[in-house]
Design an enzyme around this catalytic site. Sequence first.
Site, PDB file in Angstrom:
ATOM      1  N   GLY A 114      41.609  37.737  37.398  1.00  0.00           N
ATOM      2  CA  GLY A 114      41.709  38.982  36.711  1.00  0.00           C
ATOM      3  C   GLY A 114      41.239  39.960  37.686  1.00  0.00           C
ATOM      4  O   GLY A 114      40.765  39.778  38.644  1.00  0.00           O
TER       5      GLY A 114
ATOM      6  N   SER B 290      39.404  43.155  39.222  1.00  0.00           N
ATOM      7  CA  SER B 290      37.924  43.465  39.640  1.00  0.00           C
ATOM      8  C   SER B 290      37.295  44.055  38.575  1.00  0.00           C
ATOM      9  O   SER B 290      37.781  44.951  37.763  1.00  0.00           O
ATOM     10  CB  SER B 290      38.025  44.410  40.729  1.00  0.00           C
ATOM     11  OG  SER B 290      36.632  44.784  41.009  1.00  0.00           O
TER      12      SER B 290
ATOM     13  N   ALA C  68      36.546  42.518  35.613  1.00  0.00           N
ATOM     14  CA  ALA C  68      36.901  42.001  34.228  1.00  0.00           C
ATOM     15  C   ALA C  68      36.144  41.268  33.792  1.00  0.00           C
ATOM     16  O   ALA C  68      36.072  41.264  32.483  1.00  0.00           O
ATOM     17  CB  ALA C  68      38.375  41.437  34.387  1.00  0.00           C
ATOM     18  N   GLY C  69      34.870  40.745  34.332  1.00  0.00           N
ATOM     19  CA  GLY C  69      34.018  39.786  34.066  1.00  0.00           C
ATOM     20  C   GLY C  69      33.944  38.515  34.440  1.00  0.00           C
ATOM     21  O   GLY C  69      33.305  37.700  33.761  1.00  0.00           O
ATOM     22  N   LYS C  70      35.011  38.103  35.303  1.00  0.00           N
ATOM     23  CA  LYS C  70      34.796  36.572  35.824  1.00  0.00           C
ATOM     24  C   LYS C  70      33.595  36.205  36.204  1.00  0.00           C
ATOM     25  O   LYS C  70      33.393  34.905  35.916  1.00  0.00           O
ATOM     26  CB  LYS C  70      35.816  36.683  36.873  1.00  0.00           C
ATOM     27  CG  LYS C  70      37.222  36.799  36.692  1.00  0.00           C
ATOM     28  CD  LYS C  70      38.116  37.051  37.879  1.00  0.00           C
ATOM     29  CE  LYS C  70      37.654  37.928  39.174  1.00  0.00           C
ATOM     30  NZ  LYS C  70      37.767  39.399  38.747  1.00  0.00           N
TER      31      LYS C  70
ATOM     32  N   SER D  29      42.359  36.533  42.809  1.00  0.00           N
ATOM     33  CA  SER D  29      43.707  35.747  42.995  1.00  0.00           C
ATOM     34  C   SER D  29      44.820  36.491  42.452  1.00  0.00           C
ATOM     35  O   SER D  29      45.404  35.842  41.690  1.00  0.00           O
ATOM     36  CB  SER D  29      43.411  34.364  42.420  1.00  0.00           C
ATOM     37  OG  SER D  29      42.824  34.267  41.537  1.00  0.00           O
TER      38      SER D  29
END
Length: 177
Positions: free
Chosen positions: A12, A14, A16-18, A86
Amino acid sequence: MTHTGFTIWLTGMSGAGKSTISEKLIERLRSENARVELLDGDIVRTNLSQGLGFSREDRDTNIRRIGFVSRLLSRNGVVVIVAAISPYRETREEVKKTIHNFLEVYVECPIEVLANRDVKGLYKKAIAGEVGSFTGISDPYEPPLDPDVTVRSDRETVEESVDKIWRKLAEKGYLPA
């Protein structure tokens, strides 16, 4: 917890909450005595991919390196959580084919929300043309076409997103019954 190794790949944009979702997943997996390793994109770039830039070739090299480490760990019984932008679909698909037990999670969030969350102001600078090669603005981000799980970090709590991922892990047989 007795488990086979597997990789949870969160992709996702930058902000986004990964990483936030990854930390909660780690807590939950470790509470079940799972062996877990996090491969966070920023940390990997500092240690494993130092010297790479942000060209397409360098970004792809970084993702392939993360995929290689994920494959080694997961085939040896470790749960690997990857939290990396990615950005290119083709490279994610290439990596996905090399890892036996793989769960792709798309952490979706609209750019407007990401820009509002961004404490460094990088989105606003990128939108204004002041920052080059910024994923999703001046450089592409290609969302997955058919992720195993999509979480909407602008609409769901972290816990709801983790529960959604957990259910899919159980459905795929990666977690013990």
